[in-house]
Write a protein that holds these residues in place. Structure first.
Motif: not given
Length: 486
Positions: A329-336, A338-352
């Motif tokens: 359920l937390g996987a959505f956070y990668a996109g959030l 990114a939208k909120g300005g923390a793109l690098d962290e969003g991509v890293a979480y998606f890759d996890a």
């Protein structure tokens, strides 16, 4: 292992980027013509690939939709294997949940006649005054949001009236509270409330729907109630700018002091701060999102095996609580992120999460982040990974996110498609097709979310504004629907 590419090139990929040099002379003109022709061929191939994938996605949605129509039309959810029905909100009461959930997806897919049939049912049969106690959180994001999206698509005045009737029946959960924190349940007929311990998701997942309703009706009561609830929770943050998990509605005291973001049951609280702030131009909500997200990244982000995850911590001290585990359920956070300005962290979480998908083509409900092994093997047709892929594709334009979403889609089709629709799984590690693995339910959210994200990524539908469009936590297109109703 990286996500596989699609069988043909994908639209949106630069055709010849750095090769676009200035060419002079007769030879240069000829070379330019060759490059232009090659680019045109590649563009045509990409469009053809997208068209084919969009057709696959729509076919699977309609497979599930026909199963629901044949087995459970007018009821909340379908059990496709046993060919029975399921009441979602209250036993013995139906709200036609899957009809409401599917409405704007059908519209976006160009199925106008089916969407109109959904509206007809809602206007004639969805009773907002049933003698039933419903969970306010679910009723807002699913019913109010779904009917509002239907109104946005069709412009049918009765749809807006029905959304307002539903919201009016839910408002006592907010107005009866001495703190502004909503009770979790309300009886739609009597207005009686109960449930005096509310999680963050239950407290804050209403600003998009209530904000839109206030804007459409000119009645500020809905958005006022939502913002009051948000303020009541935000004002109780710790000195670290972290929030706990749940609050006592009547006293305002914390019932659970663990900060578990981005997992449930707090997930959409953070999502709506950013989304509603963007939707309504509310800088206060956006500011709260930024403050809380900075604290989550500071105190909860952790690298395990080189991958970015988020650990549960005590919201007052920042000390870790238990092993690092994460819910799908937390996987959505990668996109959030990114939208909120923390793109690098969003991509890293998606890759996890993609690393988990490498091991289990259908993502398990929860994993141990150290080993990537499931701690909950069920597969509940969750849409969060596809949601994140859609958001990251929009944020970056990179086709690797569409490729990852397509892989996720094909695994779902291979392992969860059954006669009559799609089914949840008891165990994602069971052999493909094993009868004991199926849990026999197509959740209503499957019609709202899973294939909508794929459709929007590959169809280039003119019915959605890709620049400004916003989807709710339930995948409802509350901003950006382009009504081309016929």
């Amino acid at each position: 292992m990286t996500a596989p590419t699609l069988p043909l090139p994908l639209a949106g990929r630069p055709a010849h980027s750095t090769r676009r040099a200035v060419l002079t002379g007769a030879g240069g003109a000829a070379a330019a013509l060759v490059l232009a022709t090659a680019a045109s061929v590649r563009s045509a191939a990409s469009a053809s690939a997208d068209t084919r994938v969009a057709a696959e996605v729509k076919a699977e949605f309609l497979h599930g939709w026909r199963g629901y129509q044949d087995i459970a039309w007018g009821y909340d959810e379908v059990r496709p294997i046993s060919r029975t029905r399921h009441d979602f909100f209250a036993a013995g009461h139906t709200f036609g949940l899957s009809i409401v959930e599917a409405l704007d997806t059908l519209f976006l897919m160009g199925e106008s006649a089916e969407a109109a049939r959904c509206c007809d049912w809602i206007e004639a049969h969805l009773d907002p005054a049933q003698d039933a106690s419903v969970q306010v959180f679910e009723a807002v994001i699913r019913l109010v949001g779904g009917v509002l999206a239907g109104y946005q698509a069709t412009g049918r005045p009765a749809m807006l009236r029905r959304a307002r009737e539903l919201a009016d029946r839910l408002l006592p959960a907010f107005t009866a509270s001495p703190t502004g924190l909503p009770y979790t349940h309300v009886n739609l007929r009597t207005g009686a409330v109960h449930g005096d311990v509310a999680t963050l998701a239950e407290i804050g997942s209403n600003a998009m729907e209530f904000g839109l309703l206030s804007r459409l009706t000119g009645d500020s009561r809905y958005y006022d109630a939502s913002v009051r609830a948000y303020r009541a929770a935000f004002s109780r943050r710790s000195s670290l700018d972290l929030l706990g998990t749940s609050l006592h509605v009547e006293t305002g005291r914390w019932a659970d002091t663990a900060s578990v973001a981005p997992d449930a049951p707090v997930d959409s609280f953070y999502e709506y701060l950013w989304m509603a702030g963007a939707q309504l131009g509310d800088r206060t909500l956006t500011g709260w999102y930024r403050a809380l997200t900075a604290a989550i990244l500071r105190h909860q982000a952790v690298r395990v095996g080189g991958r970015l995850w988020f650990r549960a911590v005590d919201f007052r001290t920042g000390r870790a609580r238990g092993p690092v585990r994460q819910q799908e359920l937390g996987a959505f956070y990668a996109g959030l992120l990114a939208k909120g300005g923390a793109l690098d962290e969003g991509v890293a979480y998606f890759d996890a999460w993609t690393a988990v998908l490498d091991r289990f083509p259908v993502l398990p409900e929860a994993v141990d982040c150290t080993t990537l092994e499931p701690v909950d093997r069920s597969g509940l047709l969750r849409p969060e990974y596809a949601n994140a892929a859609f958001d990251l594709w929009r944020a970056t334009g990179q086709d690797r996110f569409r490729s990852a979403a397509y892989r996720w889609f094909t695994a779902m089709r291979e392992r969860q498609r059954v006669p009559g629709g799609y089914s949840t799984l008891h165990d994602v590690t069971a052999p493909v097709g094993a009868a004991h693995a199926y849990a026999d339910l197509t959740p209503g959210y499957w019609f709202a979310e899973n294939l909508k994200y794929l459709w929007l990524m590959f169809s280039a539908t003119p019915r959605f504004d890709y620049r400004a469009g916003l989807l709710s936590t339930e995948g409802k297109a509350l901003v950006g629907l382009r009504s081309t109703w016929v």
